[in-house]
Scaffold this active site. Structure first.
Site, PDB file in Angstrom:
ATOM      1  N   ASP A 153      -0.469   2.713   6.426  1.00  0.00           N
ATOM      2  CA  ASP A 153      -1.122   2.356   7.571  1.00  0.00           C
ATOM      3  C   ASP A 153      -1.630   0.995   7.669  1.00  0.00           C
ATOM      4  O   ASP A 153      -2.444   0.559   8.365  1.00  0.00           O
ATOM      5  CB  ASP A 153      -2.083   3.266   7.803  1.00  0.00           C
ATOM      6  CG  ASP A 153      -3.213   3.549   6.486  1.00  0.00           C
ATOM      7  OD1 ASP A 153      -2.754   2.974   5.179  1.00  0.00           O
ATOM      8  OD2 ASP A 153      -3.957   4.180   6.393  1.00  0.00           O
TER       9      ASP A 153
ATOM     10  N   GLU B  88      -7.344   1.421  -9.002  1.00  0.00           N
ATOM     11  CA  GLU B  88      -7.004   0.199  -8.967  1.00  0.00           C
ATOM     12  C   GLU B  88      -7.483  -0.358 -10.537  1.00  0.00           C
ATOM     13  O   GLU B  88      -6.925  -0.968 -11.121  1.00  0.00           O
ATOM     14  CB  GLU B  88      -7.608  -0.696  -8.003  1.00  0.00           C
ATOM     15  CG  GLU B  88      -7.009  -0.275  -6.463  1.00  0.00           C
ATOM     16  CD  GLU B  88      -7.808   0.697  -6.000  1.00  0.00           C
ATOM     17  OE1 GLU B  88      -7.753   0.896  -4.748  1.00  0.00           O
ATOM     18  OE2 GLU B  88      -8.839   1.355  -6.615  1.00  0.00           O
TER      19      GLU B  88
END
Length: 409
Positions: free
Chosen positions: A235, A318
């Protein structure tokens, strides 16, 4: 020194001490048969034994201290060798042997053929020297899935030397998606990698982690050490310049991502061409507070770290991934004109529940286009038909709504 060696050294010293004691013991036994009183061992002998014990204990304590210091200071890059047991439990790795726990990966389809004739007005042959970008897209079944993958594909169609890894969070392959990906004509791998059930009830759930881990496993299995790894959600919005920037990555490159949290941006702070810190509205103890779309990794560099992986810990994926590849601040390469430009935006499509059309099955035959249309939309996960639920299908003509039976009968 290992505990086994320490135990061995202690045992051998004690054996030597026993050997030294034996003459005194045998002398005591022989004297017990005589009336002459026995004399205690010489004081120097006692002092020697005590001194040895003190040396052994001191040496053992010293080695223990050294071992503790080593374990404290050494940075274990393996996910699962974490700083605390609670964090380790979220990694999704067996703490004993670092194997993935209860993860399933199945390759649905793939193609290594690039059937695009031209990219950016140049033939493919002009790009053969470029390193391949492995663009990893985690996705999951929802109403917006196919539209968003279609939109992303029409960005990637402009990029030469790119292999698209699409990892779907479901148990079974989607035949419609196979057809769609093949139709785009670029090299791709379509895999299904559902989130392990033990994490599905967590709030928030670690969405996309199983898919990225599956892509890392695919890269490892293919022994890929030449190319660039990039995690690109389905997205997001990507500037075409991003791909030229990340293709130059030597180790790890970073760049700001727009539309992130309260600041509207997340990315590195750069001084004199070097990354020195980070701007992000949610730090939460993260050493590397960056968005998943805000970095790229050279596969040759990543190959130095066999335990590279990503944890099932929402918000820290991350950070712990970058820790697992031994990242240091001085290794980061700022991109996007010294991190002054936004080359990727964290856009999000408003999600709605699956559409429902109430329509009798007898009207889904070839008397009109509606049967085939609604069938395709069902395959895409956009809408479904039912005879008993949802709003009754209305068809308009000349500005007036009519029951579908009136038009289709």
């Amino acid at each position: 020194m290992s505990s086994a060696r320490l135990l061995e050294s202690q045992t051998s010293d004690e054996d030597n001490e026993d050997i030294e004691r034996r003459p005194h013991q045998s002398h005591s036994r022989s004297c017990s048969n005589n009336t002459t009183p026995t004399h205690p061992p010489h004081p120097m002998v006692r002092k020697g034994g005590v001194a040895r014990r003190i040396c052994l204990i001191g040496g053992a304590l010293f080695l223990l201290l050294v071992a503790l210091c080593y374990l404290t200071l050494s940075g274990d890059t393996r996910l699962g060798g974490s700083e605390d047991s609670e964090e380790g439990s979220h990694h999704g790795l067996d703490s004993m042997n670092f194997r993935p726990l209860n993860e399933t990966v199945h390759i649905c389809s793939e193609s290594y053929e690039d059937r695009r004739q031209f990219m950016q007005d140049k033939p493919q042959s002009d790009y053969v020297q470029l390193p391949v970008i492995y663009f990893v897209t985690p996705t999951y079944p929802r109403r917006e899935q196919i539209p968003e993958l279609t939109r992303l594909a029409h960005t990637l169609l402009h990029i030469p030397r790119l292999h698209w890894l699409v990892a779907d969070d479901q148990e079974k392959c989607n035949d419609y998606m196979d057809t769609l990906l093949y139709r785009f004509g670029m090299p791709f791998t379509h895999m299904v990698s559902p989130m392990p059930s033990k994490f599905r009830n967590e709030k928030p759930a670690p969405r996309g982690v199983a898919n990225r881990r599956a892509a890392l496993q695919w890269i490892r299995q293919h022994n890929l050490t030449n190319g660039i790894l990039y995690f690109g959600d389905d997205d997001n919005t990507y500037d075409l310049r991003l791909f030229s920037e990340i293709r130059k990555t030597q180790r790890v490159s970073m760049f700001p991502v727009g539309l992130i949290a309260d600041y509207g941006v997340s990315g590195p702070v750069v001084r004199k061409g070097k990354v020195v810190a980070f701007l992000d509205s949610w730090v939460a103890g993260r050493r590397w507070p960056v968005d998943m779309a805000g970095f790229a990794v050279n596969l040759e560099y990543m190959a130095q770290y066999p335990y590279v992986n990503m944890p099932y810990k929402p918000g820290y994926e991350e950070d712990l991934f970058l820790r697992s590849i031994g990242l240091q601040m001085n290794l980061i390469e700022p991109r996007g004109n010294n991190c002054t430009e936004i080359l990727v935006w964290h856009t999000q499509t408003k999600s709605k529940k699956l559409g429902m059309v109430r329509l009798e099955s007898k009207y889904l035959d070839d008397r009109s286009n509606l049967g085939a249309l609604l069938h395709n939309l069902k395959l895409m996960g956009v809408t479904s038909t039912t005879e008993s639920e949802g709003r009754n299908a209305l068809i308009s003509k000349n500005g007036r709504e009519n029951p579908h039976s009136k038009i289709l009968s």
